[in-house]
Design a protein around this motif. Structure first.
Motif, PDB file in Angstrom:
ATOM      1  N   VAL A 186      -5.246 -12.998  38.034  1.00 26.93           N
ATOM      2  CA  VAL A 186      -5.263 -12.908  39.483  1.00 26.93           C
ATOM      3  C   VAL A 186      -3.891 -13.326  40.030  1.00 26.93           C
ATOM      4  O   VAL A 186      -3.291 -14.297  39.561  1.00 26.93           O
ATOM      5  CB  VAL A 186      -6.363 -13.793  40.086  1.00 26.93           C
ATOM      6  N   ALA A 203      -0.911   0.677  46.750  1.00 29.49           N
ATOM      7  CA  ALA A 203      -1.655  -0.578  46.810  1.00 29.49           C
ATOM      8  C   ALA A 203      -1.622  -1.142  48.229  1.00 29.49           C
ATOM      9  O   ALA A 203      -0.792  -0.761  49.059  1.00 29.49           O
ATOM     10  CB  ALA A 203      -1.077  -1.586  45.827  1.00 29.49           C
ATOM     11  N   LEU A 207      -1.198  -8.537  47.764  1.00 32.53           N
ATOM     12  CA  LEU A 207      -1.600  -8.587  46.361  1.00 32.53           C
ATOM     13  C   LEU A 207      -2.192  -9.934  46.001  1.00 32.53           C
ATOM     14  O   LEU A 207      -2.996 -10.033  45.071  1.00 32.53           O
ATOM     15  CB  LEU A 207      -0.393  -8.311  45.456  1.00 32.53           C
ATOM     16  N   GLN A 208      -1.781 -10.962  46.725  1.00 31.73           N
ATOM     17  CA  GLN A 208      -2.207 -12.316  46.397  1.00 31.73           C
ATOM     18  C   GLN A 208      -3.728 -12.442  46.472  1.00 31.73           C
ATOM     19  O   GLN A 208      -4.369 -11.982  47.403  1.00 31.73           O
ATOM     20  CB  GLN A 208      -1.539 -13.321  47.346  1.00 31.73           C
ATOM     21  N   GLY A 209      -4.309 -13.059  45.431  1.00 26.34           N
ATOM     22  CA  GLY A 209      -5.740 -13.243  45.371  1.00 26.34           C
ATOM     23  C   GLY A 209      -6.489 -12.100  44.713  1.00 26.34           C
ATOM     24  O   GLY A 209      -7.706 -12.171  44.546  1.00 26.34           O
ATOM     25  N   GLN A 210      -5.789 -11.056  44.333  1.00 31.80           N
ATOM     26  CA  GLN A 210      -6.422  -9.908  43.699  1.00 31.80           C
ATOM     27  C   GLN A 210      -6.026  -9.828  42.223  1.00 31.80           C
ATOM     28  O   GLN A 210      -4.956 -10.314  41.826  1.00 31.80           O
ATOM     29  CB  GLN A 210      -6.028  -8.602  44.398  1.00 31.80           C
ATOM     30  N   SER A 211      -6.864  -9.180  41.436  1.00 32.11           N
ATOM     31  CA  SER A 211      -6.537  -8.941  40.028  1.00 32.11           C
ATOM     32  C   SER A 211      -5.512  -7.826  39.956  1.00 32.11           C
ATOM     33  O   SER A 211      -5.776  -6.700  40.404  1.00 32.11           O
ATOM     34  CB  SER A 211      -7.796  -8.560  39.245  1.00 32.11           C
ATOM     35  N   LEU A 212      -4.347  -8.130  39.414  1.00 35.37           N
ATOM     36  CA  LEU A 212      -3.287  -7.126  39.344  1.00 35.37           C
ATOM     37  C   LEU A 212      -3.723  -5.931  38.499  1.00 35.37           C
ATOM     38  O   LEU A 212      -3.419  -4.782  38.820  1.00 35.37           O
ATOM     39  CB  LEU A 212      -2.016  -7.752  38.761  1.00 35.37           C
ATOM     40  N   ASP A 214      -6.867  -4.815  38.018  1.00 41.98           N
ATOM     41  CA  ASP A 214      -7.862  -4.012  38.728  1.00 41.98           C
ATOM     42  C   ASP A 214      -7.210  -3.164  39.810  1.00 41.98           C
ATOM     43  O   ASP A 214      -7.551  -1.981  39.987  1.00 41.98           O
ATOM     44  CB  ASP A 214      -8.929  -4.927  39.354  1.00 41.98           C
ATOM     45  N   VAL A 215      -6.278  -3.760  40.550  1.00 40.92           N
ATOM     46  CA  VAL A 215      -5.607  -3.027  41.622  1.00 40.92           C
ATOM     47  C   VAL A 215      -4.852  -1.832  41.062  1.00 40.92           C
ATOM     48  O   VAL A 215      -4.949  -0.709  41.571  1.00 40.92           O
ATOM     49  CB  VAL A 215      -4.647  -3.958  42.392  1.00 40.92           C
ATOM     50  N   GLN A 235      -2.400  -7.974  32.875  1.00 40.32           N
ATOM     51  CA  GLN A 235      -3.135  -9.242  32.810  1.00 40.32           C
ATOM     52  C   GLN A 235      -2.279 -10.380  32.264  1.00 40.32           C
ATOM     53  O   GLN A 235      -2.723 -11.524  32.227  1.00 40.32           O
ATOM     54  CB  GLN A 235      -4.370  -9.073  31.925  1.00 40.32           C
TER      55      GLN A 235
END
Length: 492
Positions: A186, A203, A207-212, A214-215, A235
Motif C-alpha cells: 500500500v 490512475a 495514490l496514497q492509501g491504495q495498493s499500487l 491493484d491500481v 508490490q
C-alpha cells in the motif's frame, strides 16, 4: 566518482564476493545520496589504523557539501574518531551533539558496511547545513528512506545482487518519481512526479492509501500479454526493474525492498515516464530497418542489372563488346556486394575484411579462367564507412583483375593484397597494396584502359588518396594506395 580496485585486492580481510558487493554499492549509491540530500564517501581501512577514501558521490537533489574529491586521500583525524567508533561497534554513528566541522557546517553519519559478519568498509554521509531549511514531507520521507537503506547496509542486505545492473536507457531516478510502500504494497507516500506519471496511465490523482499493484493492474487488465515480473515489482517484493506500456504511455519502474534479517517491512519504488524516450527509440529502429531494406533492394536491383548485362554479353558477336559488358557486369556486382553487407548491419559501416575474404578470391578466379593463381591476403582493413567501402572495393576489383590479365598475362602466379592502418598528420590512414609476380611494368608507354582510368578517378576524387605503381624486384608489379579514413573531415 571512482573506486580504487587495487586497494581492495591488496586486502586479505575481504571475503568471497565482498569486492563485487562494493562495486555494486558504488554503482547504485547515487540513489542514497539523492534521498539523503548528502555527499557520501566510502572509506576503507589501510591496515595501519587509518582509512583511505575509495569513492565519493554527490547528490543531484541538493548542493554538494564538498567541491573537492576525496578519492585516494587518507581520512582526517577528527573524522576518524567517528569512523573508528562505527567500525568497532558495527553500528551507525551520528554527530548529534554539534555540527561536524569538516568543511563548513555539516552533519555527519558513519555507517559501517557489514556483510556476512565481516566488516568491509564505512560510508560517511555529509549533509550541508548551509542549504538546510524547514523540511517538507517529501524531504522527510526521502531522508528516512536513505537511512533505511544505510541500515540495511550495516546488515549486508543492501545492495542486493539481484538488483538490476543493466544499462538500458530510461532507468528511473529519485527525482523522476518516488513511491514508498508498506509491507502490504500500500502506498504510504508518492512524490508529485510519481503521481503525474501514473495519471498519464489513467490512475486517480491520489495514490496514497491504495495498493499500487491493484491500481496499476486494473489499468492494464485488458492487455493480452503482461510482464510476469510486474506484480512483484509493484508490490515491492523483488529488487527488479520492469516497464509498463499502455495506451501509448511507457512507465519504467524499479523496486527496492526494505527488509531486515527476518522479514520485508516495506519497499521503495522509483518510476519514470519514458514515453518520449521509447518513441524516439522506435523511430530509430524503424529508420534502421528502412535503411537496411533500401540497401537490400539496391543490392537486388544491381544484381538484376548484372544479370541483364550477362544476358546481353552472350548475344554479342564482337569479342571486344562482350569483354566490355563482362567488365561492366563485374563492376556492378562489386557494388552490389557492398550493399549486401550494409543490409545486414545497423550502421552505415562495413566489415571490410569479411567482404574481402569473400570477394578478393572471387575476383581473381573470374579474371583467371584456365590459370592457377594463388591469392594471399594480409593485414586488417577494419570497419569502413560505406562512402569509403564502395569506391575502395571497386578499386581493388580493377587492380586485382589488372594484375591477373596484364601482370600474369595468362600464366600461373600469385596476387597479394595487403592492408595496413597507420597514423599520418594526426589522422588515421589506410595503406592498401596489390602486387603480383608477373611480367612487371612495361618499359614503353601504354595507354591507360578504362579500368585504370576508373582507379585513378576513384582514388583521387572519392577516396582523396594517393596511388603509386612500382616494380617489385625486377619482376612483378605493386600498386600502393594511401588514403585517409576520416573522409568527411579531409573533404572539408
Amino acid at each position: 566518482m571512482a573506486l580504487i580496485t587495487e586497494q581492495l585486492r591488496q586486502q586479505s580481510r575481504l571475503g568471497p564476493g565482498d569486492e563485487d558487493w562494493l562495486h555494486l554499492l558504488v554503482g547504485d549509491w547515487q540513489l542514497v545520496a539523492d534521498l539523503a540530500f548528502a555527499d557520501l564517501v566510502l572509506w576503507f581501512p589501510t591496515g595501519d589504523g587509518s582509512y583511505v577514501a575509495l569513492a565519493h558521490v554527490r547528490p543531484s537533489t541538493a548542493h554538494t557539501a564538498f567541491h573537492t574529491d576525496f578519492v585516494g586521500e587518507r581520512i582526517r583525524k577528527d573524522l576518524r574518531i567517528m569512523v573508528d567508533r562505527a567500525w568497532d561497534t558495527g553500528q551507525l554513528q551520528r554527530s548529534v551533539e554539534q555540527p561536524f566541522d569538516l568543511v563548513g557546517q555539516s552533519t555527519v553519519q558513519a555507517v559501517p558496511l557489514v556483510r556476512q559478519g565481516r566488516k568491509v568498509a564505512v560510508i560517511t554521509t555529509h549533509f550541508d547545513l548551509a542549504s538546510s531549511r524547514t523540511a517538507s514531507n517529501l524531504e522527510l520521507v526521502y531522508r528516512q528512506s536513505a537511512e533505511d537503506l544505510l541500515l540495511m547496509g550495516t546488515r549486508g542486505l543492501w545492495p542486493d545482487f539481484a538488483s538490476p545492473t543493466g544499462s538500458r536507457r530510461g532507468a528511473p531516478r529519485v527525482g523522476d518519481g518516488f513511491i514508498r510502500l508498506n509491507a502490504g504494497g500500500v502506498v504510504e507516500y508518492a512524490s508529485p512526479n510519481a503521481v503525474s506519471a501514473f495519471r498519464r496511465l489513467g490512475a486517480a490523482e491520489v495514490l496514497q492509501g491504495q495498493s499500487l499493484s491493484d491500481v496499476t493492474m486494473a489499468l492494464v487488465s485488458d492487455r493480452r500479454v503482461i510482464d510476469e515480473t510486474l506484480p512483484l515489482v509493484l508490490q515491492g517484493k523483488m529488487p527488479w526493474r520492469t516497464e509498463i506500456e499502455y495506451m501509448g504511455v511507457n512507465i519504467s519502474l524499479r523496486a527496492i525492498p526494505l527488509r531486515d534479517e527476518k522479514q520485508r517491512w516495506g519497499a521503495l519504488v522509483l518510476c519514470r515516464d519514458v514515453t518520449e524516450l521509447r518513441r524516439r527509440e522506435k523511430e530509430l529502429v524503424t529508420k534502421d530497418a528502412t535503411i537496411r531494406e533500401i540497401h537490400h533492394r539496391v543490392k537486388n536491383n544491381l544484381q538484376t542489372v548484372a544479370a541483364l548485362l550477362r544476358m546481353q554479353s552472350r548475344r554479342m558477336n564482337s569479342a571486344e563488346g562482350k569483354q566490355g559488358l563482362e567488365q561492366a557486369m563485374r563492376r556492378v556486382a562489386t557494388i552490389a556486394s557492398v550493399h549486401e553487407f550494409l543490409s545486414k548491419g545497423l550502421n552505415e559501416t562495413v566489415k571490410f575484411d569479411d567482404l574481402m575474404d569473400r570477394q578478393f578470391r572471387l575476383i581473381v578466379e573470374i579474371a583467371s579462367p584456365g590459370q592457377r593463381v594463388e591469392t594471399v591476403r594480409e593485414g586488417q582493413f577494419g570497419m569502413l564507412p560505406a562512402e569509403l567501402a564502395t569506391p575502395l572495393s571497386l578499386v581493388i576489383n580493377e587492380l586485382a583483375t589488372n594484375a591477373v590479365e596484364h601482370g600474369l598475362a595468362g600464366r600461373d602466379g600469385r596476387v597479394q593484397l595487403v592492408a595496413q592502418r597507420f597514423a599520418k598528420n594526426r589522422q588515421d590512414w589506410l595503406r592498401v597494396s596489390i602486387s603480383d609476380d608477373g611480367h612487371g611494368m612495361p618499359t614503353e608507354a601504354v595507354n591507360e584502359g578504362l579500368g585504370l582510368q576508373i582507379v585513378r578517378t576513384l582514388v583521387t576524387s572519392e577516396l582523396r588518396g594517393e596511388i603509386l605503381w612500382t616494380q617489385v624486384n625486377g619482376q612483378g608489379t605493386e600498386v600502393v594506395i594511401e588514403m585517409p579514413l576520416e573522409l568527411r573531415k579531409s573533404a572539408l
